[in-house]
Design an enzyme around this catalytic site. Structure first.
Site, mmCIF file in Angstrom:
data_model
loop_
_atom_site.group_PDB
_atom_site.id
_atom_site.type_symbol
_atom_site.label_atom_id
_atom_site.label_comp_id
_atom_site.label_asym_id
_atom_site.label_seq_id
_atom_site.Cartn_x
_atom_site.Cartn_y
_atom_site.Cartn_z
ATOM 1 N N GLY A 1 0.831 -1.204 0.000
ATOM 2 C CA GLY A 1 0.000 0.000 0.000
ATOM 3 C C GLY A 1 0.863 1.250 0.000
ATOM 4 O O GLY A 1 1.891 1.302 0.673
ATOM 5 N N ARG B 1 0.664 -5.195 -5.038
ATOM 6 C CA ARG B 1 0.810 -6.213 -3.991
ATOM 7 C C ARG B 1 1.253 -7.536 -4.611
ATOM 8 O O ARG B 1 0.958 -8.605 -4.075
ATOM 9 C CB ARG B 1 -0.498 -6.360 -3.218
ATOM 10 C CG ARG B 1 -0.902 -5.110 -2.444
ATOM 11 C CD ARG B 1 -1.977 -5.391 -1.435
ATOM 12 N NE ARG B 1 -2.498 -4.178 -0.831
ATOM 13 C CZ ARG B 1 -1.970 -3.581 0.236
ATOM 14 N NH1 ARG B 1 -0.898 -4.074 0.807
ATOM 15 N NH2 ARG B 1 -2.516 -2.485 0.726
ATOM 16 N N ASP C 1 5.901 -5.320 5.672
ATOM 17 C CA ASP C 1 6.324 -6.694 5.964
ATOM 18 C C ASP C 1 6.242 -7.613 4.742
ATOM 19 O O ASP C 1 7.099 -8.485 4.570
ATOM 20 C CB ASP C 1 5.550 -7.280 7.152
ATOM 21 C CG ASP C 1 4.046 -7.148 7.011
ATOM 22 O OD1 ASP C 1 3.585 -6.475 6.070
ATOM 23 O OD2 ASP C 1 3.327 -7.723 7.843
ATOM 24 N N THR D 1 5.257 1.629 6.148
ATOM 25 C CA THR D 1 3.876 1.165 6.224
ATOM 26 C C THR D 1 3.114 2.070 7.162
ATOM 27 O O THR D 1 3.560 2.337 8.287
ATOM 28 C CB THR D 1 3.698 -0.290 6.703
ATOM 29 O OG1 THR D 1 2.323 -0.480 7.027
ATOM 30 C CG2 THR D 1 4.530 -0.661 7.904
ATOM 31 N N ASP E 1 0.648 1.319 8.669
ATOM 32 C CA ASP E 1 0.193 0.506 9.806
ATOM 33 C C ASP E 1 1.191 0.540 10.963
ATOM 34 O O ASP E 1 0.834 0.225 12.091
ATOM 35 C CB ASP E 1 0.011 -0.955 9.374
ATOM 36 C CG ASP E 1 -1.143 -1.134 8.402
ATOM 37 O OD1 ASP E 1 -2.095 -0.349 8.476
ATOM 38 O OD2 ASP E 1 -1.081 -2.054 7.575
ATOM 39 N N ASP F 1 3.552 -1.461 11.736
ATOM 40 C CA ASP F 1 3.612 -2.746 12.439
ATOM 41 C C ASP F 1 4.845 -3.581 12.105
ATOM 42 O O ASP F 1 4.843 -4.791 12.298
ATOM 43 C CB ASP F 1 2.336 -3.560 12.161
ATOM 44 C CG ASP F 1 2.120 -3.845 10.687
ATOM 45 O OD1 ASP F 1 2.884 -3.312 9.858
ATOM 46 O OD2 ASP F 1 1.184 -4.602 10.358
ATOM 47 N N MET G 1 -7.718 2.397 9.245
ATOM 48 C CA MET G 1 -7.001 1.192 8.821
ATOM 49 C C MET G 1 -6.240 0.564 9.985
ATOM 50 O O MET G 1 -5.954 1.225 10.984
ATOM 51 C CB MET G 1 -6.057 1.510 7.667
ATOM 52 C CG MET G 1 -6.789 1.732 6.348
ATOM 53 S SD MET G 1 -5.649 2.044 4.990
ATOM 54 C CE MET G 1 -6.801 2.119 3.611
ATOM 55 N N ARG H 1 -5.192 -3.755 10.228
ATOM 56 C CA ARG H 1 -5.720 -5.129 10.236
ATOM 57 C C ARG H 1 -5.416 -5.829 11.547
ATOM 58 O O ARG H 1 -6.280 -6.397 12.189
ATOM 59 C CB ARG H 1 -5.016 -5.961 9.159
ATOM 60 C CG ARG H 1 -5.323 -5.647 7.754
ATOM 61 C CD ARG H 1 -4.605 -6.694 6.895
ATOM 62 N NE ARG H 1 -4.624 -6.305 5.515
ATOM 63 C CZ ARG H 1 -3.554 -5.924 4.832
ATOM 64 N NH1 ARG H 1 -2.367 -5.889 5.409
ATOM 65 N NH2 ARG H 1 -3.658 -5.598 3.569
ATOM 66 N N HIS I 1 -8.720 5.443 2.268
ATOM 67 C CA HIS I 1 -7.438 5.781 1.642
ATOM 68 C C HIS I 1 -7.035 7.237 1.821
ATOM 69 O O HIS I 1 -5.917 7.604 1.432
ATOM 70 C CB HIS I 1 -7.460 5.362 0.173
ATOM 71 C CG HIS I 1 -7.547 3.868 0.038
ATOM 72 N ND1 HIS I 1 -8.735 3.199 0.091
ATOM 73 C CD2 HIS I 1 -6.572 2.926 -0.065
ATOM 74 C CE1 HIS I 1 -8.506 1.898 -0.007
ATOM 75 N NE2 HIS I 1 -7.206 1.698 -0.093
#
Ligand code: F6P
Length: 345
Positions: free
Chosen positions: A10, A71, A102, A124, A126, A128, A168, A170, A273
């Site tokens: 992303g 992706r 990741d 990212t 995220d 993470d 966002m 996950r 987004h």
């Protein structure tokens, strides 16, 4: 040397600052950068063009990535890894810098372990990735959540409503926790901490009874709430096996359930987004520039299989395998602090 650079996964704020730094750093030492298009898809399909310094002038303030992203997982494409190897020859690459999270860096780690000259850059929204204190794109996403909270508060107050903002995340609640804390959310819900619908409803009722005119709930798309049943759309998984979380419709389901449970009119908004687009924050531009330049230095030193990460205020190299070893979820004490700082009812 000719050094390829790609962005995978992303998009997010700060990618172009990293690309710019890599190109300028390479030019200073007389090397050429080849921009590989659309992440690992470009390496599988041998799509890349030299990137000049003028081509990257002024791109730090642009969202997204001038290289395009995908992706694509070479492991899931017929002969994908062999085709990536062949692209090193076709595009005459002496090394490759992969900018990603990741999934993208997981591919980079495998290729490096197989002997290919690959270096990573961590990004990212995220946030993470293990091994780094922050990833490119995270603080831009936090800024978007914060300003959405600020904007939603006034409409929520005006109508005496509860507003549920789905963001966002996950598996990790970094964006929800930091964005919710900065935006003054009244309830923050993350994947790391299972909660109950009843408890959220009780908090909203208590706020109404205490005279607050609105409540703002920030919920990560991957949060688990007892009393709310949701499912991701069947069959919609990407090449790395991730389900499309937004298809759960968690924010909408939560707003409906809260309306019924409390009698407080509730509305949901999916920020989506907007968290990834638009001008990157200063922090992401600077982190992109620092990690991009550091990745180039690793290439010049022949230190492949490494990724520069943020530790405190320093950029230090760590093995790619370490950076992708585990999903970095939010420490619960940080989450509980953010939760404890929501306004008491
Ligand atoms: O890149 C990670 C991420 O932003 C997740 O937080 C989110 O679930 C996902 O991407 C959305 O992916 P897409 O842009 O493919 O819909």
């Amino acid at each position: 040397m000719r050094i390829g650079v790609l962005t995978g996964g992303g998009d997010c704020g700060g990618l172009n600052a990293a690309i710019r730094a890599i190109v300028i750093r390479a030019a200073h030492s007389g090397h050429t950068i080849v921009g590989v298009q659309d992440g690992w898809a470009g390496m599988v399909e041998a799509r890349g063009e030299p990137l000049s310094v003028p081509a990257v002038a002024g791109i730090s303030g642009l969202g997204g990535t001038i290289l395009g992203s995908s992706r694509t997982n070479p492991d899931k494409v017929p002969n994908g890894v062999e085709r990536v190897r062949a692209t090193f020859q076709t595009l005459e690459l002496d090394a490759l810098i992969a900018i990603g999270g990741d999934d993208t860096l997981g591919v980079a780690a495998k290729l490096a372990a197989a002997g290919l000259p690959v270096v990573g850059v961590p990004k990212t929204m995220d946030n993470d990735l293990s091994a780094t204190d922050a990833c490119i794109g995270f603080y831009t996403a936090v800024e978007r959540v914060m300003s959405a909270c600020d904007d939603l508060r006034t409409t929520a107050d005006s109508h005496h409503r509860a507003l549920v903002l789905e963001v966002m995340g996950r598996h990790a609640g970094w964006v929800a926790t930091f964005g919710g804390l900065a935006g003054g959310a009244d309830v923050i819900l993350v994947p790391e901490q299972r909660t109950k619908l009843d408890e959220i409803a009780t908090r909203l009722r208590a706020r109404r009874d205490a005279g607050y005119s609105s409540s703002l709930v920030v919920v990560a798309e991957g949060a688990e709430i007892d009393g709310i049943e949701t499912q991701t759309a069947a069959g919609q998984v990407d090449a790395f096996g991730h389900a499309q979380m937004v298809s759960r419709g968690l924010g909408e389901a939560l707003a409906d359930a809260l309306s019924r449970a409390t009698g407080i009119e509730s509305r949901a908004m999916v920020l989506g987004h907007l968290q990834r687009g638009g001008p990157p924050t200063a922090f992401d531009r600077i982190l992109g520039a620092r990690t991009g330049a550091a990745a180039m230095d690793l290439v010049l030193a022949g230190r492949f299989g490494m990724v520069p990460v943020l530790r405190g205020s320093e950029i230090v190299p760590v093995p790619l395998s370490e950076a992708v070893a585990a999903n970095r979820t939010i420490p619960l004490d940080l989450y509980h602090l953010a939760d404890a700082l929501t306004a008491p009812a």
